[in-house]
Enzyme design. Structure first.
Site, PDB file in Angstrom:
ATOM      1  N   GLY A   1       0.913  -1.284  -0.141  1.00 27.69           N
ATOM      2  CA  GLY A   1       0.081   0.095  -0.146  1.00 27.69           C
ATOM      3  C   GLY A   1       0.729   1.399   0.004  1.00 27.69           C
TER       4      GLY A   1
ATOM      5  N   ASP B   1       2.669   0.031  11.896  1.00 24.24           N
ATOM      6  CA  ASP B   1       2.438  -1.527  12.635  1.00 24.24           C
ATOM      7  C   ASP B   1       3.782  -2.139  12.355  1.00 24.24           C
ATOM      8  OD1 ASP B   1       2.118  -1.828   9.785  1.00 24.24           O
ATOM      9  OD2 ASP B   1       0.579  -3.187  10.017  1.00 24.24           O
TER      10      ASP B   1
ATOM     11  N   ASP C   1      -0.473   2.287   8.680  1.00 26.61           N
ATOM     12  CA  ASP C   1      -0.819   1.639   9.817  1.00 26.61           C
ATOM     13  C   ASP C   1      -0.075   1.861  10.954  1.00 26.61           C
ATOM     14  OD1 ASP C   1      -3.040   0.869   8.445  1.00 26.61           O
ATOM     15  OD2 ASP C   1      -2.320  -1.137   7.834  1.00 26.61           O
TER      16      ASP C   1
ATOM     17  N   ARG D   1       0.931  -5.262  -5.611  1.00 23.40           N
ATOM     18  CA  ARG D   1       1.025  -6.444  -4.847  1.00 23.40           C
ATOM     19  C   ARG D   1       1.347  -7.698  -6.024  1.00 23.40           C
ATOM     20  NH1 ARG D   1      -0.360  -4.689   0.017  1.00 23.40           N
ATOM     21  NH2 ARG D   1      -2.035  -3.346   0.199  1.00 23.40           N
TER      22      ARG D   1
ATOM     23  N   THR E   1       4.006   2.751   5.853  1.00 20.15           N
ATOM     24  CA  THR E   1       2.585   2.316   5.940  1.00 20.15           C
ATOM     25  C   THR E   1       2.004   3.183   7.116  1.00 20.15           C
ATOM     26  OG1 THR E   1       1.176   0.550   6.605  1.00 20.15           O
ATOM     27  CG2 THR E   1       3.707   0.523   7.777  1.00 20.15           C
TER      28      THR E   1
ATOM     29  N   ASP F   1       5.055  -4.591   6.100  1.00 19.71           N
ATOM     30  CA  ASP F   1       5.343  -6.251   6.644  1.00 19.71           C
ATOM     31  C   ASP F   1       5.428  -7.018   5.363  1.00 19.71           C
ATOM     32  OD1 ASP F   1       2.682  -6.347   6.414  1.00 19.71           O
ATOM     33  OD2 ASP F   1       2.459  -7.287   8.404  1.00 19.71           O
TER      34      ASP F   1
ATOM     35  N   ARG G   1      -6.419  -2.765   9.820  1.00 21.61           N
ATOM     36  CA  ARG G   1      -6.733  -4.440   9.953  1.00 21.61           C
ATOM     37  C   ARG G   1      -6.292  -5.002  11.229  1.00 21.61           C
ATOM     38  NH1 ARG G   1      -5.258  -4.470   4.468  1.00 21.61           N
ATOM     39  NH2 ARG G   1      -3.547  -5.828   5.094  1.00 21.61           N
TER      40      ARG G   1
END
Length: 319
Positions: free
Chosen positions: A11, A129, A127, A72, A125, A103, A171
């Protein structure tokens, strides 16, 4: 080492262009040639690779998205796909690779490192994360996008005396929802890391309404569930007029904040420094405003710790 490659994968995140710029210019400063790999690992397999010059990355530091594009690639998850990628790197004489992404991107980098190809990961990212770094590139920009949106939603929530459910990205990690919810004074924040009781949320909304509260904001990370379903349940069980806003991919776009531009520049430059020092299989990051690095294996082995103290604070301030 005379020639390195750089790609973005997964992303997109605001600040990726700033990181690409830093990699290219830091490398050229140290007399390295830099090759841009377009469309992530898919482009690597297909050989969509070209040399980048100083001017190639001019006027991009302020732009969202990624000039190298991203995609992707399921094929790169296979040994055959990885071998195709390595063959392309050898064909272009590329001796090391900087991978900017999350990741999933780092799993691809790890596979290259396992086969002896030097790689450095740069965390990009929204996120936030990735373990081993306080912040990832793009998180601050996405956070401010959410905050601005919720500020506007609160205006109309106040005017119409409504409850609003705002679904944000995340997510598996709730950082975006947590930080935005705390910054916007949300009455409830739902994140994947905490199993919230919907009955308690309903009771809290009813208590607030009973004491004269006219509107409420509930921020939901997408990993918890559908904001639409949560909004429907709230309206059915409270009889409060409820609306739902799903912010979606608007969170990924936009000009990166100053914080993200600086972070991307520092991390991209550090990636080149590590390659010049003979380091490989590492992920760069920032901890306590200091640039650090950890092994890709370590970055993928665990999840970053959830900030329970911030979550508790949000509950205490939303009584």
């Amino acid at each position: 080492m005379k020639r390195i490659g750089v790609l973005t994968s997964g992303g997109d995140a605001p600040g990726m262009n700033a990181a690409i710029r830093a990699v290219v210019r830091k490398a050229i400063y140290h007399n390295l040639e830099v090759y841009g790999i377009y469309y992530g690992y898919q482009g690597l397999i297909n050989g969509e690779i070209e040399k980048l010059e100083l001017g190639s990355v001019g006027d991009i530091i302020h732009r969202g998205g990624t000039m190298l594009y991203t995609a992707r690639c399921e094929e790169f998850k296979t040994p055959e796909g990885q071998q195709k990628g390595i063959e392309q790197l050898k064909k272009f004489g590329i001796e090391a690779l900087v991978v900017i992404g999350g990741d999933g991107s780092f799993r691809g980098a790890e596979k290259l490192a396992e086969q002896g190809f030097p790689t450095i990961g740069v965390p990009g990212t929204i996120d936030n994360d990735i373990p081993g770094t306080d912040f990832t590139i793009g998180f601050d920009t996405a956070l401010n996008t959410v905050i601005n949106a919720v500020d506007k939603i609160r205006d109309t929530a106040t005017s119409h005396e409504r409850t609003y459910v705002v679904e944000v990205m995340g997510r598996d990690a709730g950082d975006l929802a947590l930080w935005a919810g705390l910054a916007d004074g949300a009455e409830t924040i739902l994140v994947p890391e905490v199993d919230e009781n919907m009955e308690e949320i309903i009771k809290r909304l009813k208590r607030g309404h009973a004491r004269g509260k006219k509107h409420s904001i509930i921020v939901v990370a997408e990993g918890v569930g559908s904001g639409v379903d949560i909004g429907r349940q709230i309206q059915e069980e409270t009889d409060l007029e409820t609306r739902v806003t799903v912010l979606g991919h608007v969170q990924r776009g936009g000009s990166p904040t100053g914080r993200d531009r600086v972070l991307a520049s520092r991390l991209g430059a550090k990636a080149v420094e590590l390659l010049l020092a003979g380091e490989a299989g590492q992920v760069v990051g920032i901890e306590n405003n200091q640039i650090v690095y950890h092994s890709i294996e370590e970055a993928l082995a665990k999840k970053p710790p959830f900030q329970q103290d911030m979550y508790q604070l949000s509950k205490e301030l939303s009584i």
